[in-house]
Motif scaffolding. Structure first.
Motif, PDB file in Angstrom:
ATOM      1  N   LEU A   1       1.151  -1.604  -0.229  1.00  0.00           N
ATOM      2  CA  LEU A   1       0.057   0.085  -0.115  1.00  0.00           C
ATOM      3  C   LEU A   1       1.240   1.429  -0.286  1.00  0.00           C
ATOM      4  O   LEU A   1       0.842   2.404  -0.802  1.00  0.00           O
ATOM      5  CB  LEU A   1      -0.458  -0.043   0.856  1.00  0.00           C
ATOM      6  N   ASN A   2       2.038   1.398   0.290  1.00  0.00           N
ATOM      7  CA  ASN A   2       2.865   2.832   0.714  1.00  0.00           C
ATOM      8  C   ASN A   2       3.719   2.719  -0.581  1.00  0.00           C
ATOM      9  O   ASN A   2       3.575   3.431  -0.905  1.00  0.00           O
ATOM     10  CB  ASN A   2       4.221   2.025   1.762  1.00  0.00           C
TER      11      ASN A   2
ATOM     12  N   GLN B   1       2.417   2.164  -2.848  1.00  0.00           N
ATOM     13  CA  GLN B   1       1.459   2.237  -4.267  1.00  0.00           C
ATOM     14  C   GLN B   1       0.788   3.948  -4.188  1.00  0.00           C
ATOM     15  O   GLN B   1       0.564   4.587  -4.806  1.00  0.00           O
ATOM     16  CB  GLN B   1      -0.242   1.757  -4.128  1.00  0.00           C
ATOM     17  N   GLU B   2       0.970   4.588  -2.417  1.00  0.00           N
ATOM     18  CA  GLU B   2       1.174   5.329  -2.294  1.00  0.00           C
ATOM     19  C   GLU B   2       1.589   6.452  -3.017  1.00  0.00           C
ATOM     20  O   GLU B   2       1.599   7.370  -3.967  1.00  0.00           O
ATOM     21  CB  GLU B   2       1.025   5.550  -0.440  1.00  0.00           C
ATOM     22  N   GLU B   3       3.236   5.995  -3.203  1.00  0.00           N
ATOM     23  CA  GLU B   3       4.436   6.631  -3.521  1.00  0.00           C
ATOM     24  C   GLU B   3       3.898   6.530  -5.252  1.00  0.00           C
ATOM     25  O   GLU B   3       4.994   7.440  -5.699  1.00  0.00           O
ATOM     26  CB  GLU B   3       5.437   6.080  -3.229  1.00  0.00           C
TER      27      GLU B   3
ATOM     28  N   ILE C   1       1.360   7.914  -6.643  1.00  0.00           N
ATOM     29  CA  ILE C   1       0.762   9.055  -6.797  1.00  0.00           C
ATOM     30  C   ILE C   1       1.284   9.704  -7.198  1.00  0.00           C
ATOM     31  O   ILE C   1       1.699  10.783  -7.035  1.00  0.00           O
ATOM     32  CB  ILE C   1      -0.409   9.088  -6.300  1.00  0.00           C
TER      33      ILE C   1
ATOM     34  N   GLU D   1       0.136  13.380  -8.449  1.00  0.00           N
ATOM     35  CA  GLU D   1      -1.688  14.704  -7.746  1.00  0.00           C
ATOM     36  C   GLU D   1      -1.324  16.213  -8.910  1.00  0.00           C
ATOM     37  O   GLU D   1       0.294  16.580  -8.860  1.00  0.00           O
ATOM     38  CB  GLU D   1      -0.813  15.766  -6.849  1.00  0.00           C
TER      39      GLU D   1
ATOM     40  N   ARG E   1      -5.795  13.184  -7.818  1.00  0.00           N
ATOM     41  CA  ARG E   1      -4.402  12.475  -7.450  1.00  0.00           C
ATOM     42  C   ARG E   1      -4.984  11.479  -8.469  1.00  0.00           C
ATOM     43  O   ARG E   1      -6.359  10.383  -8.291  1.00  0.00           O
ATOM     44  CB  ARG E   1      -4.511  12.354  -6.058  1.00  0.00           C
TER      45      ARG E   1
ATOM     46  N   PHE F   1      -3.003   7.777  -9.597  1.00  0.00           N
ATOM     47  CA  PHE F   1      -2.318   6.553  -9.801  1.00  0.00           C
ATOM     48  C   PHE F   1      -1.548   6.460 -11.700  1.00  0.00           C
ATOM     49  O   PHE F   1      -1.806   6.334 -12.422  1.00  0.00           O
ATOM     50  CB  PHE F   1      -2.850   5.533  -9.294  1.00  0.00           C
TER      51      PHE F   1
ATOM     52  N   SER G   1       2.811  -0.873 -10.677  1.00  0.00           N
ATOM     53  CA  SER G   1       1.510  -0.883  -9.724  1.00  0.00           C
ATOM     54  C   SER G   1      -0.017  -1.778 -10.283  1.00  0.00           C
ATOM     55  O   SER G   1      -0.739  -1.549  -9.541  1.00  0.00           O
ATOM     56  CB  SER G   1       1.337   0.949  -9.951  1.00  0.00           C
TER      57      SER G   1
ATOM     58  N   SER H   1      -4.715   3.248  -2.178  1.00  0.00           N
ATOM     59  CA  SER H   1      -3.488   3.027  -1.181  1.00  0.00           C
ATOM     60  C   SER H   1      -3.828   3.105   0.047  1.00  0.00           C
ATOM     61  O   SER H   1      -2.575   3.267   1.543  1.00  0.00           O
ATOM     62  CB  SER H   1      -2.429   3.829  -1.353  1.00  0.00           C
ATOM     63  N   SER H   2      -5.115   2.701   0.621  1.00  0.00           N
ATOM     64  CA  SER H   2      -5.883   1.790   1.683  1.00  0.00           C
ATOM     65  C   SER H   2      -6.968   1.402   1.076  1.00  0.00           C
ATOM     66  O   SER H   2      -7.325   1.053   0.119  1.00  0.00           O
ATOM     67  CB  SER H   2      -6.684   3.377   2.431  1.00  0.00           C
TER      68      SER H   2
END
Length: 1239
Positions: free
Chosen positions: A900-901, A903-905, A907, A909, A915, A917, A923, A962-963
């Motif tokens: 998940l982290n 995937q968050e990275e 993204i 913006e 935002r 992906f 990914s 991501s969560s």
């Protein structure tokens, strides 16, 4: 070349004559002018002396003098212009310089000059040839004293070149040759005519009108007493066979076959008798053998080309051959005075009947051969069978020493020039054996049986013939025990019969019809019966014969049908008690051999070979679950382990000489004597045999790992580490497996890795290290031999082809028991920096470097970041299909959080409120893995996003996250439905529990009615009804002492007593996963998590009362059960989250033997009699009885829906285990269906 003199012309003519003389045979043998030209054009490729001809040297020197300087200039110029191009090589330079040279003015002038000079030289040679030809004609006229004959010479014409020296036959010339071949003509005239015929093109001879007459004349001339004349006719025949079309060779073959037939039928010709034998130095015999040899050579060559011609040509050749071989002389006289038939001579020149093998290979010719054998020439098959029967009767009647000469002569390379009658009979027997063996391969050939023999009342069936072959193995004499490897063609009866039976075993349809019956198996086992009774009952059975028998038995056991026959016999369903089956006899004999309880072979050098041969038969049997079950009473693993330990101790006693060591005084006298013996060749050979025998025994032990229960036996021998080390050594050497082994190293690795002890053995042997090193080399390093100018192409597949084998090997290596032993309670290295030369060596390193990339240092350490990380994610996706592995990795390394982290990275913006992906290979792969490991279920319960992009404007329509929680689009929508109406038959089924029938009848009736309903009306059953059925069935069994294997244990703990106890992190994650899944299926409520936690705590305390601590280095045996209790969790869902009902059921169920197989923690370090099985873990127990663990497969399977039960065949399993198994599956499925209304 500008000054071409007469001396130069003479010199060139001499050079050309030398060239023509060297290639004369090739040109005159060409069937046409075009072929002759092709021969000359490719002379450099076919003639090794090409560059030694003076004419070739002359041309080379002339080209060098004329064009040498220009070629050098062009090469220097090209090199200077292209010195910056790294890809230009030698071939490019040659092509360029050649092209520029051929386009130059100097080259054209040289070719023009050469052409003019050669025209002068060739014209001069043609004129001289014409003059010589005229003189030759004049001399011929004088010798023959004839005026104007009809010679038709074809002098050089515009269409011919000097190389075309052939001429066409006309009617008059062929008639002249016919006249000259007349027996009344002088010897010289006949020789000359035959020589002329041999030098003429075969096509010209065939096209003449007198060809038929010539063929007849040649056939008559074959009987000429002059051997030289006969040899020249055979030379013409051989030339015709080689160069002529089929219709011409067919006539030649037919004439030769008919001549031989008449020759053998005539009483005027010399034909040896059987008693006199054959003296191959006799001129008459030599001439006859040459004719038979020529016919046989054509028989072996004809199948390669006769399919391209009309079928009638082939049929005529076949019929003439069979007609010749079927010739029989009058048998009214004594056998000793019997005149040899043609088949004896054919057997002499082609002992193994290679001609028949080639004729039977293709359907085109096989059909004609079998049809003629059935309709007209069945006597050929009858005599072949008769010969085998006679030889067997001879073996029975005579002692082995008296008939040993039958088999020795064929293996003797220094054979004399005389064959006795006994030797001829044996050669004919071998020919008949090979012919019959080839015949039995094909269905139409087997239909020729049964055969009626003379002096025999009963017909000879296929089974009779196979029994005869089998008896020949151990009744007939064999070659010496230690046969030299140089004697590749062993013509001993046992070897020849074994070779035939091997071929039959390799043909499945043939083997089923011929070999797979009790009569043949009993014949194969007869010498084993005799040996186990005592030495006196088996005086003629040699070690070699036993080895051959074991070879055939191993091939039979390697096929399912043959294995079934050995295990159960032909009447496997019969209840009548009969003698032991083949598998039992083989196991008993093998055990006696290993324990050295058979005195007849004591001290024999061949004894280890005999042992190995029969153990290989047992290996084919115990390599299957059914076979191992049959062989359990004989404890073969213990006998093999005992023999291995004994051999290992013997090999360890052999000292290792140290080079340069002269201090022998410090060692004992015994060691000094052994060191001196090491110099002996005999001692070295003995050491090699001991080491080979030790490896064979390790291989036999290792193959017990083919089945789960066999793996248990292997572990009990204490030799698992040595066996795994032996397997690794074979893997490192890349050794090929035998064709009769059912599987290779990969299957054994997967089996061994399914246990904790096996995983530790694989790690200590270096196998895992080598596998990971090989993976890293393919994934990150590439091959060392790749040139820099040709870099490796960029992989387009998620897992490159070079890494697929390593990927599958890792997957097979990482079931949960192995993962827990290799990874459990270990942290990831998570180094601050990784060297580029740092290569992973263990599973932890692979997870750290390829799967959980949670730092920039790990990413920078990879040369191929995307490809390597995708490999790690794919590996994670597969190994997490085992939910215990998933829970372990999640508990120790927080896999989901890491993904998940990542995937968050990933993204981007685009604005403060929006935002996106970044969609790339990583990914997309992470998104797939996250959905897979967060929610379990089948395709009807969850939707897994694809791993590939789609075409169009929206290549990836699936939402990334991501969560948690998951987006709803990945979950199937289910709706609750009303309860189903209960069928009346179900009521009858439930009423059976109130009846007081006998125990066995009650179980049988209940089982039969349940299976009937599940087959006929599976949709009508509700989960609650099946739950009631399960509860009552277990309650009834627990009240019966015969069904309760475990003693009753009093358990009085309350919720308050266990509330403060803690569960492992794996158990806690398993509870959350179970409750989440049960709530999705509408089976559990929000409060179910606490209740399930209490149930698991009660179960853990309840089972501890029946456990004892175990001292072991294995991680899985230290403490409580290592995995999650999926049986209890599944039962909790079946009970709809009822805690009390679940606990009450488990206490009753724990007394049954069935619980040992369905409830895995039940046997963990248990003090019961089954406690020994706990060291092999869950997979071993469930597979050993060939029953999948129902509930764990229900939950652990991520690719099957809960409705897959309807596709499962309901077998008539009379055991309680099988019945409870089906009820458990049905309960879970029906509960889900009834609550959610899904059809």
């Amino acid at each position: 070349m500008a000054h071409f003199s007469g001396e130069d012309e003479v010199m060139l003519q001499a050079m050309l004559r030398q060239l023509f003389q060297s290639v004369k045979e090739k040109i005159t043998g060409a069937p046409s002018l075009e072929c002759a030209e092709e021969i000359l054009l490719h002379l450099e490729e076919t003639d090794e002396n090409f560059h030694n001809y003076e004419f070739v040297k002359y041309l080379r020197q002339h080209i060098c003098n004329t064009l040498g300087s220009m070629i050098e200039e062009e090469m220097e110029k090209w090199t200077s212009d292209q010195n910056q191009d790294e890809e230009s090589g030698y071939d490019t330079v040659v092509q360029h310089v050649t092209k520029r040279t051929q386009e130059s003015k100097e080259y054209k002038e040289m070719m023009h000059s050469l052409k003019n000079i050669m025209m002068v030289v060739v014209e001069s040679m043609i004129n001289k040839f014409e003059e010589d030809e005229m003189r030759s004609q004049e001399r011929q006229k004088k010798i023959q004293k004839e005026k104007s004959n009809s010679y038709c010479t074809d002098n050089c014409s515009d269409s011919d070149s000097s190389f075309n020296q052939s001429y066409r036959f006309c009617q008059g010339k062929l008639q002249l040759i016919l006249d000259q071949l007349d027996p009344g003509q002088p010897k010289e005239v006949r020789y000359e005519a035959l020589q002329t015929l041999c030098s003429a093109p075969p096509s010209d001879v065939l096209n003449c009108e007198n060809w038929t007459t010539l063929c007849e004349k040649l056939t008559v001339s074959l009987s000429d007493p002059d051997p030289v004349f006969s040899d020249r006719i055979l030379k013409f025949y051989a030339q015709t066979f080689t160069l002529s079309p089929l219709h011409m060779t067919k006539e030649i073959y037919t004439s030769l076959a008919k001549y031989l037939k008449l020759y053998f039928l005539s009483r005027e010709n010399y034909i040896p008798t059987l008693s006199a034998g054959i003296d191959i130095s006799n001129p008459n015999v030599i001439c006859l053998l040459k004719k038979v040899r020529l016919l046989n050579e054509y028989q072996k060559e004809a199948p390669s080309f006769w399919i391209r011609h009309p079928e009638k040509y082939m049929e005529e050749i076949v019929e003439n051959t069979l007609s010749l071989l079927s010739v029989k002389h009058d048998q009214s006289h004594l056998v000793s005075q019997k005149i040899l038939d043609p088949i004896y001579f054919f057997a002499l020149v082609d002992t193994k009947a290679v001609w028949f093998k080639k004729w039977m290979h293709a359907y085109y010719s096989r059909t004609a051969v079998l049809r003629l054998l059935e309709k007209k020439y069945k006597s050929l098959i009858t005599t072949a069978v008769q010969q085998c029967v006679q030889y067997f009767e001879l073996c029975e009647a005579m002692k082995a020493d008296e008939i040993l000469g039958h088999s020795k002569h064929c293996g003797n390379k220094q054979k004399t020039f005389y064959y006795s009658g006994q030797e001829l009979q044996y050669i004919y027997f071998i020919h008949s054996l090979c012919l019959l063996g080839r015949l039995l391969i094909y269905t139409q050939g087997r239909r020729l049986f049964p055969i009626k023999l003379k002096n025999r009342k009963d017909l000879v069936s296929l089974t009779d013939l196979l029994v005869l072959f089998t008896q020949l193995i151990y009744y007939s004499p064999s070659c010496p025990k230690m046969t030299s490897a140089a004697h590749l063609d062993n013509y001993s009866p046992a070897s020849m019969v074994t070779e035939v039976l091997r071929i039959l075993c390799d043909q499945k349809e043939c083997a089923i019809e011929c070999l797979y019956n009790n009569t043949v198996i009993e014949a194969l086992l007869q010498p084993i019966h005799n040996l186990m009774k005592g030495a006196k009952t088996a005086p003629n059975c040699s070690e070699t014969a036993l080895i051959h028998i074991a070879d055939i038995l191993a091939r039979i056991a390697s096929v399912e049908e043959g294995l079934t026959l050995l295990l159960y016999g032909e009447n496997m369903n019969s209840s009548e008690e009969k003698s032991p089956t083949g598998a039992h006899i083989i196991a008993q004999f093998s055990k006696k051999l290993l324990d050295e309880d058979i005195s007849i072979f004591s001290g024999s050098e061949m004894l280890p070979v005999v042992k190995g041969a029969f153990i290989s038969v047992c290996r084919q049997i115990y390599g299957t679950c059914e076979g191992l079950q049959v062989l359990i009473p004989y404890s073969l693993h213990e006998s093999i382990a005992k023999a291995w330990k004994k051999t290992s101790l013997l090999s360890e006693r052999i000292p290792t000489p140290v080079k340069g060591s002269d201090s022998v005084s410090s060692v004992s006298q015994e060691s000094q004597n052994m060191l001196m013996a090491c110099q002996s060749p005999t001692f070295r050979a003995c050491v090699i045999h001991i080491m080979a025998w030790e490896e064979n025994l390790l291989d036999d032990l290792l193959n017990f790992a083919a089945t789960p229960k066999g793996l248990l036996f292997l572990q009990r021998t204490g030799a698992i580490n040595e066996c795994v080390m032996f397997m690794f050594n074979r893997y490192a050497k890349k050794l090929q497996i035998s064709r009769h082994k059912k599987f290779g190293c990969g299957v054994l690795v997967a089996q061994v890795a399914s246990t904790a002890a096996g995983a530790i053995a694989l790690q200590s042997s270096g196998f895992i290290n080598a596998l990971i090193t090989e993976l890293w080399a393919n994934l990150e390093c590439g091959r060392d031999d790749v040139r820099v100018t040709h870099p490796r192409s960029t992989p387009v597949d998620p897992i490159d082809r070079s890494c697929q084998k390593s990927f599958l090997a890792l997957v097979n290596l990482l079931p949960y028991p192995a993962v827990y032993e290799l990874v459990g309670n270990q942290d990831l290295p998570n180094k601050a920096e990784y060297s580029l030369r740092e290569v992973p060596t263990c599973v932890i390193d692979i997870i750290d470097r390829l799967t959980i990339l949670n730092s920039e240092a790990k990413i920078r350490s990879l040369f191929n970041y995307e490809q390597s990380h995708i490999f790690g994610l794919r590996l994670l996706s597969v190994v997490c299909c085992d939910l215990d592995t998933l829970l372990l990795l999640e508990a120790q390394y927080q896999v989901s959080e890491t993904l998940l982290n990542a995937q968050e990275e990933n993204i981007l913006e685009t604005s403060e409120s929006h935002r996106d992906f970044i969609i790339d290979g990583l990914s997309v792969e992470r998104n797939h893995v996250l959905v897979r490991i967060n929610f379990i279920g089948g395709p009807m319960e969850r939707i897994l996003p694809p791993r590939v992009l789609e075409k169009g404007d929206d290549p990836y329509p699936w939402p990334m996250f991501s969560s948690y929680p998951l987006p709803n689009c990945y979950l199937s929508e289910v709706t609750r439905n009303a309860d189903l109406k209960q069928d009346s038959d179900l009521g009858k089924l439930l009423l059976r529990f109130k009846m007081s029938d006998k125990q066995t009848e009650w179980i049988e009736n209940c089982r039969r009615q349940f299976c009937k309903m599940m087959k006929a009306k599976p949709d009508i059953l509700s989960g609650s009804a099946l739950l009631e059925l399960l509860e009552k069935f277990v309650l009834h069994l627990s009240d019966s002492q015969s069904e309760c294997y475990f003693p009753s244990v009093e358990y009085t703990a309350t919720d308050a007593n266990v509330k403060n106890e803690s569960l492992s992190s794996v158990q806690q994650l398993g509870i959350k996963m179970t409750v989440r899944y049960g709530k999705f299926l509408n089976l559990l409520k929000d409060s179910a998590e606490n209740d399930l936690t209490l149930v698991l705590k009660h179960c853990e305390r309840f089972l501890k009362q029946q456990q004892a601590p175990v001292k072991s280095s294995l991680l899985c045996l230290q403490g409580t059960y290592a995995g999650h209790d999926w049986f209890v969790s599944s039962l909790f869902m079946i009970m709809l989250g009822d805690k009390e009902k679940t606990l009450r059921f488990l206490q009753q169920f724990s007394r049954l033997l069935t619980s040992a197989f369905l409830w895995l923690p039940r046997l963990h370090v248990s003090i019961s009699n089954l406690g020994k099985l706990s060291t092999i873990q869950d997979r071993l127990i469930q597979d050993s009885i060939q029953v999948d663990h129902v509930v764990s497969s229900r939950l652990k399977s991520l690719c099957f829906s809960p409705f897959s039960f309807h596709k499962t065949e309901i077998r008539q399993d009379s055991s309680s285990l099988g019945f409870i198994r089906f009820i458990l599956i049905a309960s879970l499925n029906m509960e889900y269906r009834s609550l959610n209304g899904m059809e």
